[in-house]
Design an enzyme around this catalytic site. Structure first.
Site, short mmCIF file in Angstrom:
data_model
loop_
_atom_site.label_atom_id
_atom_site.label_comp_id
_atom_site.label_asym_id
_atom_site.label_seq_id
_atom_site.Cartn_x
_atom_site.Cartn_y
_atom_site.Cartn_z
N HIS A 144 -2.63 6.22 4.97
CA HIS A 144 -1.19 6.34 5.15
C HIS A 144 -0.72 7.70 4.65
CE1 HIS A 144 -1.21 2.29 6.30
NE2 HIS A 144 -0.52 1.71 5.34
N CYS B 207 0.82 -1.22 0.00
CA CYS B 207 0.00 0.00 0.00
C CYS B 207 0.85 1.27 0.00
CB CYS B 207 -0.94 0.00 1.20
SG CYS B 207 -0.15 -0.42 2.77
#
Length: 351
Positions: free
Chosen positions: A244, A131
């Site tokens: 994130h 990711c």
């Protein structure tokens, strides 16, 4: 056009649930999507838009009727069952690290290297990157195409959802404990995550870097098909539920002006530039969580290097960092096959 038959493997997990949600949003029906998971979850219901799907047992599931198998059930599960699904004729799109570093298996971010999907057919396995790598390369790709990137120095600030449902639950429990003046219980993480920052994700390797950090090195070079790109990463876990964030500092091989960099980013598929007026910058909570784009802000010239550039990159790690990227790969293949091989770049915007 007949809709493809899709199996979501790991349907009871955090990424699997979002995969099902995205497929429902795109208009897929209950008769062309199957939820699959381990025996422990088999027989349970999982949400699919306004409907429910009953989870089928992976151990006995027949993949011979499946066109696409979207795997997100852990590396060991993928290692065992993804080849079985491929052998039965499905195109497997795997979200784990099981196949990412196999030279024969494409590692794909559609906005960046969709060309490697050309010619993909039944029985193939395709890997979804990590990711953190996905959001970084989406932001860097247009600059790399124009000026080349020599070196990347990145610090990631990764939410607990990257550690799965257990990570989410641990942050919630520990936050409640801290607010009640109780000592937090440790289960998923080695140290308390609530109101804390943990400078290690995944196991440490002999070179002093964690495996999570080295994933960004290996995957960036493979996705860009450029082993000469130098990558230095520091991966940090932060007490955020979803999204994130990354501080990305990079050096280009050729000269490029900041206005051109901004222009490239503003025109890049999957990227939104947030200028930062009134101290509003892209963050995990206010921009990324639950959204599809990769958000870029704090764009500026690096004062310490004549070709250095710094920026802040934020994305939902469960959506673009996992579930959405897999669905985009599937959609690219579907559209490319049905258009007779026309791989127009606009296809990467298909969620």
């Amino acid at each position: 056009m007949n809709r493809p038959q899709i199996a979501v493997v790991g349907a009871s997990g955090a990424v699997g649930e979002v995969m099902l949600s995205i497929l429902a949003e795109l208009g897929h029906r209950v008769d062309n999507v199957t939820a699959v998971a381990s025996e422990r979850s088999a027989g349970q219901d999982v949400e699919f838009g306004n409907a429910q799907l009953e989870i089928e047992d992976l151990a006995t599931f027949d993949f011979s009727t499946i066109d696409y198998a979207l795997f997100s059930a852990g590396g060991s599960v993928s290692e065992e069952y993804a080849p079985r699904a491929a052998a039965a004729g499905a195109i497997v799109i795997d979200n784990t690290s099981a196949f990412r570093y196999d030279n024969e298996i494409p590692l794909v971010v559609p906005e960046v290297n969709s060309h490697v999907l050309e010619g993909i057919c039944s029985g193939a396995i395709i890997a979804n990157p990590n990711c953190s790598t996905i959001q970084m390369v989406v932001a860097l790709a247009p600059i790399h195409r124009e000026a080349g990137i020599a070196r990347i120095n990145v610090a990631t600030y990764q939410s607990v959802s990257g550690a799965g449902r257990q990570g989410l639950e641990e942050l919630a429990r520990q936050t409640a404990a801290r607010l009640s003046f109780k000592e937090p219980e440790l289960k998923k993480f080695a140290q308390p995550i609530a109101f804390n920052v943990l400078p290690q994700i995944d196991v440490m390797l002999e070179n002093g870097y964690s495996k999570e950090e080295m994933k960004m090195v290996w995957e960036t070079q493979k996705i860009f098909n450029d082993p000469d790109i130098l990558v230095n990463a520091t991966a940090v876990r932060v007490p955020v539920f979803y999204g994130h964030s990354e501080a990305v500092h990079f050096e280009t091989r050729d000269e490029i002006g900041m206005e051109r960099v901004r222009e490239l980013l503003e025109g890049a598929p999957g990227v939104e530039v947030i200028e930062g007026a009134d101290m509003i910058h892209p963050t995990a909570v206010t921009h990324a969580a639950g959204k599809d784009p990769v958000y870029v802000g704090r764009l500026r010239r690096d004062l310490s290097h004549p070709r250095g550039i710094s920026m802040w990159v934020v994305a939902d790690n469960i959506r673009k960092g996992a579930a959405l990227n897999a669905v985009q790969i599937m959609n690219w293949i579907e559209q490319n096959q049905n258009s007779g091989g026309n791989s127009d770049q606009a296809k990467v915007n298909s969620a």
